[in-house]
Design a protein around this motif. Structure first.
Motif, PDB file in Angstrom:
ATOM      1  N   PHE A 198      -5.158 -14.560   8.527  1.00  0.00           N
ATOM      2  CA  PHE A 198      -4.665 -15.398   7.431  1.00  0.00           C
ATOM      3  C   PHE A 198      -3.140 -15.452   7.428  1.00  0.00           C
ATOM      4  O   PHE A 198      -2.544 -16.508   7.183  1.00  0.00           O
TER       5      PHE A 198
ATOM      6  N   ALA B 237      -5.537 -20.874   1.411  1.00  0.00           N
ATOM      7  CA  ALA B 237      -6.628 -19.901   1.466  1.00  0.00           C
ATOM      8  C   ALA B 237      -7.978 -20.607   1.558  1.00  0.00           C
ATOM      9  O   ALA B 237      -8.861 -20.202   2.330  1.00  0.00           O
TER      10      ALA B 237
ATOM     11  N   ILE C 231     -10.655 -10.554   1.056  1.00  0.00           N
ATOM     12  CA  ILE C 231      -9.223 -10.354   1.198  1.00  0.00           C
ATOM     13  C   ILE C 231      -8.548 -10.715  -0.113  1.00  0.00           C
ATOM     14  O   ILE C 231      -8.564 -11.873  -0.539  1.00  0.00           O
TER      15      ILE C 231
ATOM     16  N   ILE D 277     -11.194 -15.221   0.274  1.00  0.00           N
ATOM     17  CA  ILE D 277      -9.806 -14.875  -0.040  1.00  0.00           C
ATOM     18  C   ILE D 277      -9.538 -15.151  -1.512  1.00  0.00           C
ATOM     19  O   ILE D 277      -9.745 -16.268  -1.986  1.00  0.00           O
TER      20      ILE D 277
ATOM     21  N   ALA E 193      -7.260 -10.482   7.388  1.00  0.00           N
ATOM     22  CA  ALA E 193      -5.955 -10.514   6.722  1.00  0.00           C
ATOM     23  C   ALA E 193      -4.862 -10.904   7.709  1.00  0.00           C
ATOM     24  O   ALA E 193      -3.986 -11.724   7.398  1.00  0.00           O
TER      25      ALA E 193
ATOM     26  N   TYR F 214     -15.417 -15.061   5.491  1.00  0.00           N
ATOM     27  CA  TYR F 214     -14.381 -14.415   4.679  1.00  0.00           C
ATOM     28  C   TYR F 214     -14.274 -15.059   3.301  1.00  0.00           C
ATOM     29  O   TYR F 214     -14.628 -16.225   3.102  1.00  0.00           O
TER      30      TYR F 214
END
Length: 454
Positions: free
Chosen positions: A343, A51, A33, A63, A340, A61
């Motif tokens: 987040f 993040a 992301i 980021i 996303a 994930y």
């Protein structure tokens, strides 16, 4: 509210005209992301810390948070990346570019961005992160809800508020002014002091301020209910509601009571003048509240923070939001899109939204965050942090107070600041100069709408 240049609109317009494709080119790895935001200071650090916390909770994930000095440079980079088929996942965009973001399309004629509400698709949680969209405070919810749907995810939301140097208030034996008329009287009193400041007050030459006073009086900047009931096709900068405050501003400037840094859209100059006690009053974003009050304490004076003044003889309708939201690029793999969205919810959960407010001065974006701050006693010790939230809560929900949706809004705002500069520095007549500004603004709007209408 942050500085936004004309070229931001140019960059977005280039994206619209070239028909760039968001989904073409080399596919990004699932779960990666990329988040692009228009901050390079402590706010970027804060976002990177959140993040890292998110990735710790969701190790599948990755980021990458990248900061840009201005929205201008951010969208220049966005345009180039999208043309190469490598756009980021999440893009921060300020409120004035909402219409342009909604209109941006890829080569297939599909939207470049997907509505966050559509992407959430009625879910209560995503990857275990509770969805907070329904808890967004009313002022931000109203602005970013377009055609009945949240277009983007609110994050940094502000409104302009009024800062007073307590020493000058005490010396002049006055309270913070609540009306524009009282502000005139306050400046007259302060400038008669033996140890008067260089000028009485300062605020940036930015269109956001006359827009605020227009909204306070219930005036509209554009037709179609400020672009809320249909696409705006006409702009109005010659209404009595608009010109009344411009006239007042000119009179204050002609008396020598208003300090102009000489630079359009200059946020630092007025703030520095206040911090250096060269002016007694400051109007600027609530997003600067922490910095303004903190700098004053270091200098050795106290600050009183209050709501923006109003005209005494006019009904009050509300003040406008500023700041920005997070836009979600369309066409992502399901895993990446869910990450996303999760987040975005994580950034705005009560604890993070409250901490973001404490760190910056931007309003707590959810009602749950406001309640958490109240429970902690945050506002009892720092009542100035509650002013922006209280001010926005007074809106009557009208199109005027909700805020305008307008194509080429950034470039149109530049017409406003240029007109004001000529009024302040060259003595131009407000009515005549804004008749010219309106012609220029209308052409900008007509040219923009020609891309989508007819």
């Amino acid at each position: 509210m942050r500085r936004a240049k004309k070229l931001v609109g140019a960059a977005m317009a280039a994206m619209l005209l070239t028909g760039v494709t968001a989904c073409s080119g080399e596919a990004k790895d699932e779960g990666v992301i990329d988040v692009w935001i228009g901050f390079t200071d402590y706010r970027l650090d804060w976002a990177k810390e959140r993040a890292a916390e998110f990735v710790k909770k969701h190790p599948d994930y990755k980021i990458n948070v990248e900061g840009y000095d201005t929205y201008e440079t951010l969208f220049d980079a966005l345009t180039a990346a999208t043309q190469q088929g490598k756009p980021p996942t999440i893009v921060q965009n300020f409120e004035a570019a909402t219409q342009e973001s909604r209109d941006a399309v890829n080569a297939d004629g599909d939207p470049l961005f997907v509505s966050v509400e559509k992407a959430i698709d009625g879910r209560d949680e995503i990857l275990g992160e509770p969805v907070v969209l329904d808890d967004i405070v009313e002022a931000a919810s109203s602005y970013y809800t377009v055609d009945g749907e949240f277009s983007s995810m609110p994050w940094n939301t502000s409104t302009p508020i009024f800062y007073s140097n307590s020493e000058f208030l005490e010396a002049a034996d006055i309270e913070p002014p609540q009306t524009w008329e009282e502000l005139t009287e306050a400046c007259d009193a302060i400038m008669k002091l033996k140890d008067a400041p260089k000028s009485c007050i300062s605020w940036p030459n930015h269109a956001w301020f006359p827009e605020q006073v227009l909204a306070e009086q219930g005036g509209l900047l554009a037709n179609a209910d400020n672009g809320r009931s249909d696409r705006a096709t006409e702009v109005d900068m010659t209404s009595p509601e608009w010109l009344s405050w411009i006239d007042w501003w000119k009179e204050l400037n002609d008396k020598g009571h208003y300090y102009y840094s000489g630079v359009q859209e200059d946020w630092d100059g007025p703030k520095n003048a206040f911090g250096g006690q060269q002016v007694a009053f400051l109007m600027t974003s609530s997003g600067d509240a922490t910095a303004v009050v903190g700098d004053a304490e270091k200098t050795g004076f106290d600050v009183e923070v209050s709501m923006l003044p109003r005209f005494a003889d006019k009904d009050y309708h509300g003040n406008l939001i500023g700041g920005a939201t997070l836009w979600l690029v369309d066409g992502l793999e399901t895993k990446t899109q869910d990450g996303a969205l999760a987040f975005m919810q994580f950034l705005n959960n009560p604890e993070n939204a409250a901490d973001w407010h404490k760190t910056t001065g931007y309003i707590p974006i959810t009602n749950a965050a406001v309640e958490l701050l109240e429970k902690e006693g945050w506002y009892d010790e720092r009542p100035y942090h509650k002013v922006a939230t209280d001010q926005l809560a007074q809106t009557d929900g009208s199109p005027a107070a909700t805020g305008v949706l307008l194509g080429s809004f950034v470039a149109i705002r530049a017409e406003v600041t240029q007109a004001i500069e000529e009024i302040l520095t060259d003595g131009a007549d407000p009515a005549d100069r804004f008749a010219k500004a309106q012609e220029n603004a209308q052409k900008l709007l007509d040219d923009y709408n020609a891309l989508y209408v007819g």
